[in-house]
Scaffold this motif. Structure first.
Motif, PDB file in Angstrom:
ATOM      1  N   LEU A  46       0.891  -1.299  -0.134  1.00  0.00           N
ATOM      2  CA  LEU A  46       0.009   0.014  -0.155  1.00  0.00           C
ATOM      3  C   LEU A  46       0.885   0.987  -0.095  1.00  0.00           C
ATOM      4  CD1 LEU A  46      -2.349  -1.107   2.974  1.00  0.00           C
ATOM      5  CD2 LEU A  46      -2.736  -1.638   0.525  1.00  0.00           C
ATOM      6  N   PRO A  47       1.495   1.620  -1.024  1.00  0.00           N
ATOM      7  CA  PRO A  47       2.351   2.960  -1.123  1.00  0.00           C
ATOM      8  C   PRO A  47       1.447   4.206  -0.766  1.00  0.00           C
ATOM      9  CG  PRO A  47       1.695   1.926  -3.405  1.00  0.00           C
ATOM     10  CD  PRO A  47       1.397   1.068  -2.436  1.00  0.00           C
ATOM     11  N   THR A  63     -12.515  -9.582   6.503  1.00  0.00           N
ATOM     12  CA  THR A  63     -13.691  -9.776   6.346  1.00  0.00           C
ATOM     13  C   THR A  63     -13.784 -10.197   4.559  1.00  0.00           C
ATOM     14  OG1 THR A  63     -14.006  -7.383   5.502  1.00  0.00           O
ATOM     15  CG2 THR A  63     -14.819  -8.158   7.619  1.00  0.00           C
ATOM     16  N   GLY A  64     -12.559 -10.744   4.279  1.00  0.00           N
ATOM     17  CA  GLY A  64     -12.262 -11.294   2.783  1.00  0.00           C
ATOM     18  C   GLY A  64     -12.659 -10.211   1.602  1.00  0.00           C
ATOM     19  N   LYS A  65     -12.432  -8.777   2.137  1.00  0.00           N
ATOM     20  CA  LYS A  65     -12.716  -7.755   1.112  1.00  0.00           C
ATOM     21  C   LYS A  65     -11.490  -7.365   0.241  1.00  0.00           C
ATOM     22  CE  LYS A  65     -17.156  -6.280   3.063  1.00  0.00           C
ATOM     23  NZ  LYS A  65     -17.872  -5.482   3.986  1.00  0.00           N
ATOM     24  N   ALA A  66     -10.441  -7.630   0.713  1.00  0.00           N
ATOM     25  CA  ALA A  66      -9.229  -7.310   0.197  1.00  0.00           C
ATOM     26  C   ALA A  66      -8.075  -8.342   0.117  1.00  0.00           C
ATOM     27  CB  ALA A  66      -8.428  -6.062   1.008  1.00  0.00           C
ATOM     28  N   THR A  67      -7.204  -8.309  -0.519  1.00  0.00           N
ATOM     29  CA  THR A  67      -6.069  -9.551  -0.697  1.00  0.00           C
ATOM     30  C   THR A  67      -4.584  -8.882  -0.716  1.00  0.00           C
ATOM     31  OG1 THR A  67      -5.961  -9.389  -3.092  1.00  0.00           O
ATOM     32  CG2 THR A  67      -7.689 -11.149  -1.895  1.00  0.00           C
ATOM     33  N   ALA A  68      -4.582  -7.503  -0.931  1.00  0.00           N
ATOM     34  CA  ALA A  68      -3.223  -7.054  -0.938  1.00  0.00           C
ATOM     35  C   ALA A  68      -2.633  -7.015   0.525  1.00  0.00           C
ATOM     36  CB  ALA A  68      -3.167  -5.428  -1.222  1.00  0.00           C
ATOM     37  N   ARG A  69      -1.224  -7.293   0.553  1.00  0.00           N
ATOM     38  CA  ARG A  69      -0.582  -7.474   1.743  1.00  0.00           C
ATOM     39  C   ARG A  69      -0.619  -6.239   2.726  1.00  0.00           C
ATOM     40  NH1 ARG A  69       2.775 -10.659   4.619  1.00  0.00           N
ATOM     41  NH2 ARG A  69       4.989  -9.901   5.439  1.00  0.00           N
ATOM     42  N   ASN A  70      -0.976  -6.208   3.922  1.00  0.00           N
ATOM     43  CA  ASN A  70      -0.688  -4.924   4.624  1.00  0.00           C
ATOM     44  C   ASN A  70       0.482  -4.747   5.240  1.00  0.00           C
ATOM     45  OD1 ASN A  70      -2.010  -2.752   5.955  1.00  0.00           O
ATOM     46  ND2 ASN A  70      -3.219  -3.820   7.582  1.00  0.00           N
ATOM     47  N   HIS A  71       0.692  -3.166   5.491  1.00  0.00           N
ATOM     48  CA  HIS A  71       1.873  -2.668   6.203  1.00  0.00           C
ATOM     49  C   HIS A  71       1.931  -3.457   7.671  1.00  0.00           C
ATOM     50  CE1 HIS A  71       3.576  -0.268   2.893  1.00  0.00           C
ATOM     51  NE2 HIS A  71       2.296   0.424   2.902  1.00  0.00           N
ATOM     52  N   ALA A  72       3.259  -3.523   8.275  1.00  0.00           N
ATOM     53  CA  ALA A  72       3.468  -3.638   9.448  1.00  0.00           C
ATOM     54  C   ALA A  72       3.867  -2.247  10.168  1.00  0.00           C
ATOM     55  CB  ALA A  72       4.370  -4.562   9.802  1.00  0.00           C
ATOM     56  N   GLU A  73       3.146  -1.901  11.459  1.00  0.00           N
ATOM     57  CA  GLU A  73       3.635  -0.787  12.342  1.00  0.00           C
ATOM     58  C   GLU A  73       5.248  -1.173  12.396  1.00  0.00           C
ATOM     59  OE1 GLU A  73       1.562   0.576  15.461  1.00  0.00           O
ATOM     60  OE2 GLU A  73      -0.483   0.522  14.475  1.00  0.00           O
ATOM     61  N   VAL A  74       6.177  -0.283  12.104  1.00  0.00           N
ATOM     62  CA  VAL A  74       7.597  -0.481  12.153  1.00  0.00           C
ATOM     63  C   VAL A  74       8.084   0.889  12.713  1.00  0.00           C
ATOM     64  CG1 VAL A  74       7.673  -2.071  10.534  1.00  0.00           C
ATOM     65  CG2 VAL A  74       8.110   0.520   9.984  1.00  0.00           C
ATOM     66  N   GLU A 150       9.190 -12.463  10.277  1.00  0.00           N
ATOM     67  CA  GLU A 150       9.592 -12.210   8.882  1.00  0.00           C
ATOM     68  C   GLU A 150      11.069 -11.530   8.584  1.00  0.00           C
ATOM     69  OE1 GLU A 150       6.081 -11.209   6.715  1.00  0.00           O
ATOM     70  OE2 GLU A 150       6.721  -9.007   6.982  1.00  0.00           O
ATOM     71  N   ILE A 151      11.915 -11.964   8.014  1.00  0.00           N
ATOM     72  CA  ILE A 151      13.024 -11.233   7.563  1.00  0.00           C
ATOM     73  C   ILE A 151      13.175 -10.967   6.209  1.00  0.00           C
ATOM     74  CG2 ILE A 151      15.757 -11.361   7.830  1.00  0.00           C
ATOM     75  CD1 ILE A 151      15.210 -13.150  10.208  1.00  0.00           C
ATOM     76  N   LEU A 152      13.039  -9.971   5.666  1.00  0.00           N
ATOM     77  CA  LEU A 152      12.871  -9.514   4.192  1.00  0.00           C
ATOM     78  C   LEU A 152      13.524  -8.195   3.928  1.00  0.00           C
ATOM     79  CD1 LEU A 152       8.884 -10.520   3.931  1.00  0.00           C
ATOM     80  CD2 LEU A 152      10.823 -11.866   3.063  1.00  0.00           C
ATOM     81  N   PRO A 153      13.730  -8.015   2.604  1.00  0.00           N
ATOM     82  CA  PRO A 153      14.181  -6.709   2.261  1.00  0.00           C
ATOM     83  C   PRO A 153      13.205  -5.549   2.598  1.00  0.00           C
ATOM     84  CG  PRO A 153      14.380  -8.195   0.345  1.00  0.00           C
ATOM     85  CD  PRO A 153      13.493  -8.673   1.603  1.00  0.00           C
ATOM     86  N   VAL A 154      13.558  -4.266   2.994  1.00  0.00           N
ATOM     87  CA  VAL A 154      12.577  -3.497   3.237  1.00  0.00           C
ATOM     88  C   VAL A 154      11.878  -2.962   2.113  1.00  0.00           C
ATOM     89  CG1 VAL A 154      14.304  -1.675   2.853  1.00  0.00           C
ATOM     90  CG2 VAL A 154      12.489  -1.065   4.425  1.00  0.00           C
ATOM     91  N   LYS A 155      10.534  -2.700   2.264  1.00  0.00           N
ATOM     92  CA  LYS A 155       9.792  -2.415   1.051  1.00  0.00           C
ATOM     93  C   LYS A 155       8.564  -1.454   1.394  1.00  0.00           C
ATOM     94  CE  LYS A 155       5.922  -5.086  -1.341  1.00  0.00           C
ATOM     95  NZ  LYS A 155       5.412  -6.152  -1.624  1.00  0.00           N
TER      96      LYS A 155
END
Length: 422
Positions: A46-47, A63-74, A150-155
Motif C-alpha cells: 500500500l504505497p 472480512t475477505g474484501k481485500a487481498t493485498a498485503r498490509n503494512h506492519a507498524e515499524v 519475517e526477515i525480508l528486504p525493506v519495502k
C-alpha cells in the motif's frame, strides 16, 4: 539533534516491526548509540498509506474484501555503528517483544502488528538470520515456541504521521503494548557467526533443522509440514494426522523454516505447524496452525485434491446421478478408500449389485464410517460419513443381503478403488 548534525554522522539504519510502534520507538531509543527512531509503516503493498488506511485495510482483509498485503507498524532505527553494532540493536529487538506470536503482539491482533526485520543489504540479512538462530536456541532452552518473525528486504517504507512520533514522550502514561518473553539474547556481539544458519547458535537443534532435499520430494505435488521444537500444537498434529498418514499425496515434516532449495513459499511462515501444499516447487495453499480440528484440516486438503463434482458430494451432501460412477461395476479384489485420507472404507468382497445405480455394500470396515440422522428432502434417512475425514458418502438402508441385511448406498465418485496387489 538537528538534521545537519545527523547527516554529518556515518550512520546506518534498520527497520523493525515489534507490534505497536509507540512502545517499540521508546524501547529502541533507549539503546546507547541509537541516533534516531522514527515510527512508520512498511512491508506491505500500500504505497502512501497512513494510519487509518492500515487499520481499514486490516479490517478488509479479515472480512475477505481485500487481498493485498498490509503494512506492519515499524520503527526505523538509525544508529552509529561505532557505538552500537547491528547485533546490539537486534538483541534488544528480540528481548523487547514476543517474536513467537505471528500476526499479533499481546492484545494487538492483526497482520499490521507482526514481528519483522526489514533489511537493506545482504550483511544485515546475514546478521538478522544469525541472531534469529541464536535467540531461537535460547527460546528452545526455555521451552518457548517458534519464532515467526519475517526477515525480508525493506519495502514501501512510509514515515508515520507526526502525532505518532515520540508518542510516549508526549504522553508518558500512554499505551505501550510490548511484553517480551523474559528470555535474554544469549550471545555477545563479537561471537555472532556470519552465516545464514550459524553452527554454534542452533546447538543440538541444527540437525533437526537441516533443509529438505528437493531430490527426495515429489515435484508434481508435495505436502510439507513446517514444525517447531517444543510445539504442543505440532505434537498434536503429528498424533492426530501425520502418524496415521495414508493419503495418496506424499507428506514430510521439517523443523527448518525454509523451503527446499529452488522451491518457493508464497509468504513467510507465521505459526507452527504450517502445512504447505507445493506443486512444481511452488506453494499452492497452506493450512496454518492446528488445535485438534481434524475435520477442518481434511476439508482444506479435500478442496485441493477433489474435483468440483466430488466436492459437491463430499461437503454439500450432494448425490451423483445413478449409473454414472466409474467404479459401479468394479469387481476386482481390492478396497474402496476415502479419496482424501486414504483410509479403507469398504472391501470389494462386501460389495453387491443392488440395481439402484450406486455402488452398494453390506458391511463397512469396522470404525471406518459414522452414521447420522438425515431429515432433508422431507425424508428420514441415515447418512453415512467417512470417520477419518468426515466427508459425506451416502446413506444406509435396511434392505440389503445377509448377513447384515444392510445396504450402504454410496456415491462412487467419493470412493477410490485400490486393487489388491497380485
Amino acid at each position: 539533534m538537528t538534521p545537519t548534525q545527523k547527516t554529518d554522522l556515518k550512520t546506518d539504519f534498520i527497520v523493525l516491526g515489534m507490534g505497536c510502534f509507540w512502545g517499540a520507538e521508546k524501547r529502541m531509543g533507549e539503546i546507547p548509540g541509537v541516533v534516531d527512531v522514527e515510527s512508520g509503516y512498511a512491508g506491505g503493498d500500500l504505497p502512501g498509506a497512513g494510519y487509518q488506511d492500515v487499520l481499514d485495510h486490516e479490517r478488509a482483509l479479515r472480512t475477505g474484501k481485500a487481498t493485498a498485503r498490509n503494512h506492519a507498524e515499524v520503527v526505523k532505527v538509525t544508529f552509529d555503528p561505532a557505538k552500537a553494532t547491528l547485533e546490539t540493536i537486534l538483541g534488544k529487538f528480540w528481548e523487547s517483544h514476543d517474536p513467537t506470536q505471528g500476526d499479533r503482539q499481546g492484545n494487538d491482533i492483526g497482520s499490521n502488528y507482526r514481528s519483522a526485520i526489514y533489511y537493506h543489504d545482504i550483511a544485515q540479512r546475514t546478521t538478522a538470520l544469525a541472531t534469529q538462530a541464536a535467540y531461537q536456541a535460547a527460546l528452545d532452552a526455555a521451552g518457548i515456541g517458534w519464532i515467526t518473525t519475517e526477515i525480508l528486504p525493506v519495502k514501501n517504507y512510509i514515515a508515520a504521521e507526526e502525532y505518532h512520533q515520540n508518542y510516549l514522550k508526549k504522553n508518558p502514561g500512554g499505551y505501550c503494548g510490548l511484553g517480551g518473553t523474559g528470555v535474554k539474547y544469549p550471545k555477545p556481539a563479537e561471537n555472532v557467526a556470519q552465516s545464514d544458519v550459524p553452527a554454534d547458535a542452533a546447538g543440538s537443534s541444527l540437525k533437526s533443522r537441516t533443509p529438505l532435499d528437493s531430490g527426495n520430494l515429489n515435484l508434481a505435488q508435495q505436502l510439507i509440514v513446517f514444525e517447531a521444537e517444543n510445539c504442543e500444537f505440532c505434537r498434536l498434529f503429528d498424533q492426530d494426522i501425520l502418524n496415521h498418514w495414508q493419503a495418496e499425496v506424499p507428506i514430510v515434516a521439517t523443523m527448518n523454516v525454509n523451503p527446499p532449495a529452488g522451491w518457493e513459499l508464497e509468504k513467510p511462515l507465521f505459526a507452527a505447524p504450517t502445512i504447505v501444499l507445493f506443486r512444481d516447487g511452488r506453494e499452492v495453499t497452506r493450512y496454518t496452525g492446528y488445535n485438534g480440528e481434524k475435520a477442518n484440516f481434511w476439508k482444506w486438503l479435500g478442496f485441493q485434491l477433489l474435483s468440483p463434482e466430488q466436492q459437491k458430494i463430499a461437503f454439500q451432501q450432494g448425490t451423483e446421478p445413478p449409473f454414472t460412477a466409474t467404479n459401479l461395476d468394479e469387481k476386482r479384489p481390492g478396497k474402496f478408500v476415502d479419496p482424501i485420507t486414504g483410509a479403507t472404507l469398504f472391501l470389494s468382497n462386501a460389495k453387491f449389485d443392488s440395481g439402484t445405480g450406486w455402488p452398494s455394500f453390506f458391511d463397512p470396515i469396522e470404525g471406518a464410517v459414522t452414521e447420522h440422522e438425515d431429515k432433508t428432502h422431507g425424508m428420514r434417512r441415515v447418512e453415512v460419513r467417512s470417520a477419518s475425514s468426515g466427508i459425506h458418502l451416502g446413506h444406509v438402508f435396511n434392505d440389503g443381503p445377509a448377513p447384515t441385511f444392510k445396504r450402504y448406498c454410496i456415491n462412487g465418485n467419493v470412493l477410490k478403488f485400490v486393487p489388491d496387489k497380485k
